[in-house]
Motif scaffolding. Sequence first.
Motif, PDB file in Angstrom:
ATOM      1  N   TRP A  64      17.706   6.146 -39.513  1.00 25.83           N
ATOM      2  CA  TRP A  64      16.327   5.758 -39.809  1.00 25.83           C
ATOM      3  C   TRP A  64      15.462   5.758 -38.509  1.00 25.83           C
ATOM      4  N   VAL A  65      16.076   5.203 -37.455  1.00 23.84           N
ATOM      5  CA  VAL A  65      15.373   5.166 -36.154  1.00 23.84           C
ATOM      6  C   VAL A  65      15.069   6.590 -35.685  1.00 23.84           C
ATOM      7  N   ASN A  66      16.067   7.467 -35.850  1.00 26.15           N
ATOM      8  CA  ASN A  66      15.910   8.855 -35.452  1.00 26.15           C
ATOM      9  C   ASN A  66      14.773   9.525 -36.224  1.00 26.15           C
ATOM     10  N   TYR A  67      14.748   9.250 -37.523  1.00 28.83           N
ATOM     11  CA  TYR A  67      13.715   9.834 -38.374  1.00 28.83           C
ATOM     12  C   TYR A  67      12.309   9.401 -37.904  1.00 28.83           C
ATOM     13  N   LYS A  68      12.194   8.110 -37.548  1.00 31.17           N
ATOM     14  CA  LYS A  68      10.902   7.574 -37.108  1.00 31.17           C
ATOM     15  C   LYS A  68      10.455   8.217 -35.789  1.00 31.17           C
ATOM     16  N   LEU A  69      11.481   8.344 -34.879  1.00 28.16           N
ATOM     17  CA  LEU A  69      11.164   8.947 -33.570  1.00 28.16           C
ATOM     18  C   LEU A  69      10.662  10.382 -33.754  1.00 28.16           C
ATOM     19  N   ARG A  70      11.333  11.120 -34.680  1.00 28.79           N
ATOM     20  CA  ARG A  70      10.927  12.511 -34.912  1.00 28.79           C
ATOM     21  C   ARG A  70       9.503  12.565 -35.462  1.00 28.79           C
ATOM     22  N   GLN A  71       9.183  11.634 -36.338  1.00 33.63           N
ATOM     23  CA  GLN A  71       7.827  11.577 -36.917  1.00 33.63           C
ATOM     24  C   GLN A  71       6.785  11.344 -35.813  1.00 33.63           C
ATOM     25  N   ILE A  72       7.123  10.369 -34.922  1.00 28.72           N
ATOM     26  CA  ILE A  72       6.172  10.058 -33.835  1.00 28.72           C
ATOM     27  C   ILE A  72       6.004  11.275 -32.923  1.00 28.72           C
ATOM     28  N   TYR A  73       7.121  11.932 -32.621  1.00 30.69           N
ATOM     29  CA  TYR A  73       7.076  13.094 -31.733  1.00 30.69           C
ATOM     30  C   TYR A  73       6.192  14.185 -32.334  1.00 30.69           C
ATOM     31  N   GLN A  74       6.400  14.454 -33.653  1.00 32.34           N
ATOM     32  CA  GLN A  74       5.609  15.503 -34.315  1.00 32.34           C
ATOM     33  C   GLN A  74       4.125  15.165 -34.307  1.00 32.34           C
ATOM     34  N   TRP A  75       3.866  13.887 -34.515  1.00 40.92           N
ATOM     35  CA  TRP A  75       2.458  13.452 -34.546  1.00 40.92           C
ATOM     36  C   TRP A  75       1.814  13.638 -33.152  1.00 40.92           C
ATOM     37  N   LEU A  76       2.578  13.214 -32.100  1.00 43.84           N
ATOM     38  CA  LEU A  76       2.030  13.342 -30.739  1.00 43.84           C
ATOM     39  C   LEU A  76       1.850  14.802 -30.350  1.00 43.84           C
ATOM     40  N   GLU A  77       2.777  15.638 -30.838  1.00 42.28           N
ATOM     41  CA  GLU A  77       2.690  17.053 -30.453  1.00 42.28           C
ATOM     42  C   GLU A  77       1.527  17.751 -31.149  1.00 42.28           C
ATOM     43  N   THR A  78       1.370  17.503 -32.438  1.00 40.93           N
ATOM     44  CA  THR A  78       0.307  18.208 -33.182  1.00 40.93           C
ATOM     45  C   THR A  78      -1.046  17.516 -33.005  1.00 40.93           C
ATOM     46  N   LYS A  79      -1.028  16.256 -32.609  1.00 39.03           N
ATOM     47  CA  LYS A  79      -2.235  15.418 -32.500  1.00 39.03           C
ATOM     48  C   LYS A  79      -3.023  15.418 -33.813  1.00 39.03           C
ATOM     49  N   ASP A  80      -2.298  15.651 -34.927  1.00 38.54           N
ATOM     50  CA  ASP A  80      -2.934  15.709 -36.236  1.00 38.54           C
ATOM     51  C   ASP A  80      -3.012  14.293 -36.803  1.00 38.54           C
ATOM     52  N   PRO A  81      -4.239  13.758 -37.015  1.00 37.55           N
ATOM     53  CA  PRO A  81      -4.335  12.362 -37.471  1.00 37.55           C
ATOM     54  C   PRO A  81      -3.713  12.135 -38.849  1.00 37.55           C
ATOM     55  N   THR A  82      -3.585  13.233 -39.653  1.00 37.90           N
ATOM     56  CA  THR A  82      -2.978  13.057 -40.988  1.00 37.90           C
ATOM     57  C   THR A  82      -1.467  12.843 -40.871  1.00 37.90           C
ATOM     58  N   LYS A  83      -0.920  13.160 -39.690  1.00 40.02           N
ATOM     59  CA  LYS A  83       0.536  13.015 -39.527  1.00 40.02           C
ATOM     60  C   LYS A  83       0.929  11.690 -38.874  1.00 40.02           C
ATOM     61  N   ILE A  84      -0.015  10.737 -38.812  1.00 38.28           N
ATOM     62  CA  ILE A  84       0.323   9.439 -38.228  1.00 38.28           C
ATOM     63  C   ILE A  84       1.398   8.790 -39.089  1.00 38.28           C
ATOM     64  N   PRO A  85       2.589   8.532 -38.530  1.00 39.48           N
ATOM     65  CA  PRO A  85       3.669   7.982 -39.362  1.00 39.48           C
ATOM     66  C   PRO A  85       3.344   6.565 -39.830  1.00 39.48           C
ATOM     67  N   ASP A  86       3.655   6.276 -41.087  1.00 42.09           N
ATOM     68  CA  ASP A  86       3.432   4.895 -41.526  1.00 42.09           C
ATOM     69  C   ASP A  86       4.774   4.160 -41.504  1.00 42.09           C
ATOM     70  N   SER A  87       4.705   2.965 -41.006  1.00 41.42           N
ATOM     71  CA  SER A  87       5.936   2.200 -40.887  1.00 41.42           C
ATOM     72  C   SER A  87       5.601   0.729 -40.697  1.00 41.42           C
ATOM     73  N   ASP A  88       6.632  -0.072 -40.518  1.00 37.76           N
ATOM     74  CA  ASP A  88       6.394  -1.477 -40.188  1.00 37.76           C
ATOM     75  C   ASP A  88       7.277  -1.862 -39.010  1.00 37.76           C
ATOM     76  N   GLY A  89       7.270  -3.109 -38.633  1.00 39.17           N
ATOM     77  CA  GLY A  89       8.108  -3.570 -37.521  1.00 39.17           C
ATOM     78  C   GLY A  89       7.641  -2.999 -36.196  1.00 39.17           C
ATOM     79  N   PHE A  90       8.590  -2.836 -35.266  1.00 40.85           N
ATOM     80  CA  PHE A  90       8.283  -2.322 -33.936  1.00 40.85           C
ATOM     81  C   PHE A  90       7.560  -0.987 -33.973  1.00 40.85           C
ATOM     82  N   TRP A  91       8.005  -0.161 -34.936  1.00 39.52           N
ATOM     83  CA  TRP A  91       7.445   1.205 -34.997  1.00 39.52           C
ATOM     84  C   TRP A  91       5.968   1.167 -35.303  1.00 39.52           C
ATOM     85  N   ASP A  92       5.620   0.286 -36.165  1.00 44.13           N
ATOM     86  CA  ASP A  92       4.190   0.152 -36.472  1.00 44.13           C
ATOM     87  C   ASP A  92       3.417  -0.254 -35.213  1.00 44.13           C
TER      88      ASP A  92
END
Length: 433
Positions: free
Chosen positions: A44-72
């Motif tokens: 799960w942690v890995n999946y979240k990290l990949r989401q954040i990485y993709q979002w930072l790389e594309t800088k696409d605001p629609t790809k902002i990962p939704d989550s809770d806890g630390f990740w949020d």
Amino acid sequence: MWNGYQQAEWMRIVYIILGAILGGVLSGYWLISLCIALFLYILWVNYKLRQIYQWLETKDPTKIPDSDGFWDGIITKIHALQKNYDKRKVRMDKLLRRFQGIITGLPYATIVLNDKNEIDWVNEHSRLLLGIDLKKDRGQRIENLIRLPKVHKTLDQNSNKEIEIVSPRDPNCQLALQLIPVQSDLKLLIARDISESVHIRQMRKNFIANASHELRTPLTVIAGYLEIIQADENLTDSLRASLITASEQALRMQRIIEDLLTLSRLENSELNGESNRELNMTKILTSICNNEIELLSENMHHTLITDLCSDLKIRGSESEIVSVCSNLIHNAIRHTAKGTEIKVSWKKEVNGEACLTVEDNGAGIPVEHLSHLTERFYRVDKGRSKNTGGTGLGLAIVLHIIQRHNGRLDIQSKVGKGSTFVVCFPVDRVVSS
Ligand code: ADP
């Protein structure tokens, strides 16, 4: 205390541990159950990290990962930083464009140089005045584009003194060039068109030279006739006195015209090969003191003391240096009262410069006049200067000559104590013995 993000994250970890315990209780395999729970968490942690990485790389605001806890918390912080950065970037871009607009709009050529004198940026006027083009010349060393010794010297010395050059693009265009060191790795080279003021200056010089030249011959004729008429024995005493006064005034005018012509010559010519002759200053100063000044001093009861270093010689124009020495010594005699002591010294300074000092213990000059003394026709005491045959041009000539020899003139004076005129010639004019 924990914030909301930390609480949510710890709750997730607690749920996973509870799941592992439940799995252990139901299956009896405690270790396997714990490993599966941990593996699922890591996935799960890995999946979240990949989401954040993709979002930072594309800088696409629609790809902002939704989550809770630390990740949020992390995502919110990154998002806030990014927004802040974008805002600052827009502000900086706007500021940069405004600065570029201002520099581009200036009527000066402006070149931005780095610490190696390579071109970082230039404005449009640089192309017009200096022929330097941003697209073509960016990254080039400025010395390779403006091949003038004066400019190279300014750059080498990092000097902010303004120099005058002819535009490399147009021989009729005169430029004033100034280097402005901003930071250790940033300098501005600014050039402005001064053709018009140079033209006016030249017209003024030409006018003075021509007017003086035109007045010279008629004045010589008038002075000559006045002398001839004076020789007539039948003249009445009052008429003779008037003629003597007229003759004296004609002589004064002749001296002024000669000095004006000297100044014009100095202004309109460069020092030539003759200016590099080795000059025996001790001989020159002794001759001035003995032959000319002593005669003058005899009537005025002045005392002349000399302290001359006979080994110290310089290179320069003999006639011009003689004029400097005699002007200063003449002034010390003419502008001081009877009984004044005048010291003339010629010495080498600690820094290698050769200096002539003419010091008197006369009445001195009030401090407010000192900076004006080298201006044309500036006199502290007008009556005295005229009575002693002064033209008011002596120190202007002295300054011109000293500047042509790259020297400097320093004037110090105290009312009631006397005046000191110091002329120093640079080390490269001193002849090594
Ligand atoms: P001038 O022909 O009047 O001597 P200069 O340019 O040589 O013209 O000098 C300018 C003025 O400086 C003089 O009129 C005089 O008032 C002042 N000056 C120059 N030298 C001395 C001196 N040694 N002591 C006092 N005043 C001086």
